[in-house]
Design a protein around this motif. Structure first.
Motif, mmCIF file in Angstrom:
data_model
loop_
_atom_site.group_PDB
_atom_site.id
_atom_site.type_symbol
_atom_site.label_atom_id
_atom_site.label_comp_id
_atom_site.label_asym_id
_atom_site.label_seq_id
_atom_site.Cartn_x
_atom_site.Cartn_y
_atom_site.Cartn_z
ATOM 1 N N VAL A 8 0.837 -1.198 0.000
ATOM 2 C CA VAL A 8 0.000 0.000 0.000
ATOM 3 C C VAL A 8 0.878 1.256 0.000
ATOM 4 N N GLY A 9 1.093 1.807 -1.189
ATOM 5 C CA GLY A 9 1.909 3.021 -1.310
ATOM 6 C C GLY A 9 1.051 4.249 -1.098
ATOM 7 N N PHE A 10 0.676 4.487 0.148
ATOM 8 C CA PHE A 10 -0.286 5.544 0.454
ATOM 9 C C PHE A 10 0.217 6.439 1.575
ATOM 10 N N GLY A 97 2.832 -0.766 4.539
ATOM 11 C CA GLY A 97 2.382 0.616 4.353
ATOM 12 C C GLY A 97 3.525 1.479 3.933
ATOM 13 N N GLY A 98 3.177 2.664 3.637
ATOM 14 C CA GLY A 98 1.983 3.400 3.868
ATOM 15 C C GLY A 98 1.917 3.937 5.315
ATOM 16 N N ASP A 99 1.086 4.972 5.464
ATOM 17 C CA ASP A 99 0.900 5.503 6.809
ATOM 18 C C ASP A 99 -0.156 4.674 7.542
ATOM 19 N N HIS A 100 -0.297 4.930 8.850
ATOM 20 C CA HIS A 100 -1.086 4.021 9.687
ATOM 21 C C HIS A 100 -2.597 4.133 9.479
ATOM 22 N N SER A 101 -3.048 5.131 8.707
ATOM 23 C CA SER A 101 -4.482 5.183 8.402
ATOM 24 C C SER A 101 -4.932 3.906 7.698
ATOM 25 N N ILE A 102 -4.015 3.246 7.010
ATOM 26 C CA ILE A 102 -4.392 2.043 6.246
ATOM 27 C C ILE A 102 -4.860 0.902 7.144
#
Ligand code: DIR
Ligand code: MN
Ligand code: MN
Ligand code: MN
Length: 322
Positions: A8-10, A97-102
Motif C-alpha cells: 500500500v503506497g499511500f 504501508g503506507g501511513d497508519h491510516s491504512i
C-alpha cells in the motif's frame, strides 16, 4: 502457510510525502525473497505497489476537521477488500504501508474474514509510540493516521458512506480485544479515551518496569489463547536510534531487539493472522533510511516465524487452521 502480500503506497493519512515509497524499499531490500527462500513460506503477491491515484477525488474538503477524508476513506475501503480476500481463504496477510491510516482497511478486512471463517472476533496488538485513537473531535492535527483505532472500535462514528460510513459492525474491533505496546506520545483526549474504556496499554514506562518479556506475557494473557491476532506495527515504536526514517519519531522507544522480540512472541502463539508494517519513510533522515528499512524487514521476518537459530521451530498460524 501461505502469505498474501498487500503493498500500500499511500501517504494521505498524514502530511509528509515519502511513506508511500516504503513498500518498494522493503521489497527491494529482499523481503519477499527472504520469506520464500529462508522461511519457506509461499508468498502470494501481485507484484504491484498500489498507489490508488485513480481514487483521488476531484475535491476533498476537510470534514469534522479531518484532512483528505474522502481519499483516505476510499483507499482504506479498497485495502479492506484486498485484505479480506486473502484472509477469507486462510492466508496470513502481510500489509506493507503506507501511513497508519491504512489499518482502517487491514483490520476491518481481517475482522470481517475471521467472523465469517471462524465465527470469532480478532484481537489486535498495536505497537506504536502513539495510540492513534483520536476521534475527529479530539484530534489536534486532523491527520487521519492518528484516528484509525477510534473508527475501528466504533468510538468515532460517521454515517457518510464516503467518510468511513462503509465501516459496519462486521468490520469492528472490541476495545477489550485491543492491546497497546510502546506508547509514549499520547494526546490529552486519547488519554481520556484509554482510561474511560479500560483499554489495555503497556507504555514505555511498563516496558522499563517489567521488561519486555513480562510485558509480552501480560499482553498475550489478556488476549487469551485461541484468538486470532492481528499485529499492527508502527515502525516509530522503535527508538529513532534504530528507526529514524519515520514521520513522527519520538525518543525513548523500543530497542531493535525488543521490537523483534514482540514479533517473535506473537509468532510463537501460532495465532497470528495478519501483520501491518507501517510508517517507514525512506525520504526522511536519508542517512538512516537503510537502517529503518532493515529494522522493518527484521520485524516482519520475526513475526513470520524466523528465529535466532534460523529454523522455523514453530508453525505460524497453524493453530487456527481448522
Ligand atoms: C498525533 C500523532 N497523536 C495525531 N499521531 C501519530 O496527529 O493524532 N501517529 N503520529 O502515528
Ligand atoms: Mn501509528
Ligand atoms: Mn506512531
Ligand atoms: Mn502527539
Amino acid at each position: 502457510q501461505d502469505v498474501g502480500v498487500v503493498a500500500v503506497g499511500f501517504s494521505g493519512g498524514q502530511p509528509k510525502a515519502g511513506v508511500d515509497a516504503a513498500p518498494m524499499a522493503l521489497i527491494e531490500a529482499g523481503l519477499i525473497k527472504e520469506l520464500e527462500g529462508d522461511l519457506d513460506l509461499k508468498v502470494v503477491f501481485d507484484g504491484q505497489v498500489h498507489n490508488y491515484s485513480e481514487m483521488l477525488p476531484s475535491e476533498d474538503p476537510d470534514y469534522r476537521g479531518m484532512k483528505r477524508p474522502k481519499f483516505v476513506s476510499a483507499v482504506t475501503k479498497e485495502v479492506s477488500n484486498q485484505v479480506y480476500n486473502y484472509a477469507k481463504d486462510g492466508k496470513l496477510v502481510l500489509t506493507l504501508g503506507g501511513d497508519h491510516s491504512i489499518a482502517m482497511g487491514t483490520i476491518s478486512g481481517t475482522a470481517k474474514a475471521m467472523r465469517e471463517r471462524l465465527g470469532r472476533e480478532i484481537a489486535v496488538i498495536w505497537v506504536d509510540a502513539h495510540a492513534d485513537i483520536n476521534t475527529p473531535e479530539t484530534s489536534d492535527s486532523g491527520n487521519i493516521h492518528g484516528m484509525p483505532v477510534s473508527f475501528l472500535t466504533g468510538l468515532a462514528k460517521e454515517d457518510r458512506e464516503d467518510c468511513f460510513g462503509w465501516l459496519k459492525a462486521e468490520h469492528m474491533l472490541s476495545t477489550k480485544k485491543l492491546v497497546y505496546i510502546g506508547l509514549r506520545d499520547i494526546d490529552r483526549g486519547e488519554k481520556k479515551i484509554l482510561r474511560e474504556h479500560g483499554i489495555k496499554a503497556f507504555s514505555m514506562h511498563d516496558v522499563d518496569r517489567h521488561g519486555i518479556g513480562k510485558v509480552m506475557d501480560m499482553a498475550l494473557a489478556w488476549i487469551g489463547s485461541d484468538t486470532p491476532i492481528h499485529l499492527s506495527f508502527d515502525i516509530d515504536a522503535l527508538d529513532p536510534m534504530w528507526a529514524p526514517s519515520t514521520g513522527t519519531a519520538v525518543r525513548g522507544g523500543l530497542t531493535l531487539r525488543e521490537g523483534d522480540f514482540i514479533a517473535e512472541c506473537v509468532a510463537e502463539t501460532g495465532s497470528l493472522i495478519a501483520l501491518d508494517l507501517v510508517e517507514v519513510n525512506p525520504s526522511l533522515d536519508e542517512v538512516g533510511a537503510s537502517d529503518t528499512i532493515r529494522a522493518g524487514n527484521s520485524i516482519i521476518r520475526c513475526a513470520l516465524g524466523d528465529t535466532l537459530l534460523g529454523w522455523a521451530g514453530f508453525t505460524v498460524a497453524r493453530q487456527l487452521d481448522v
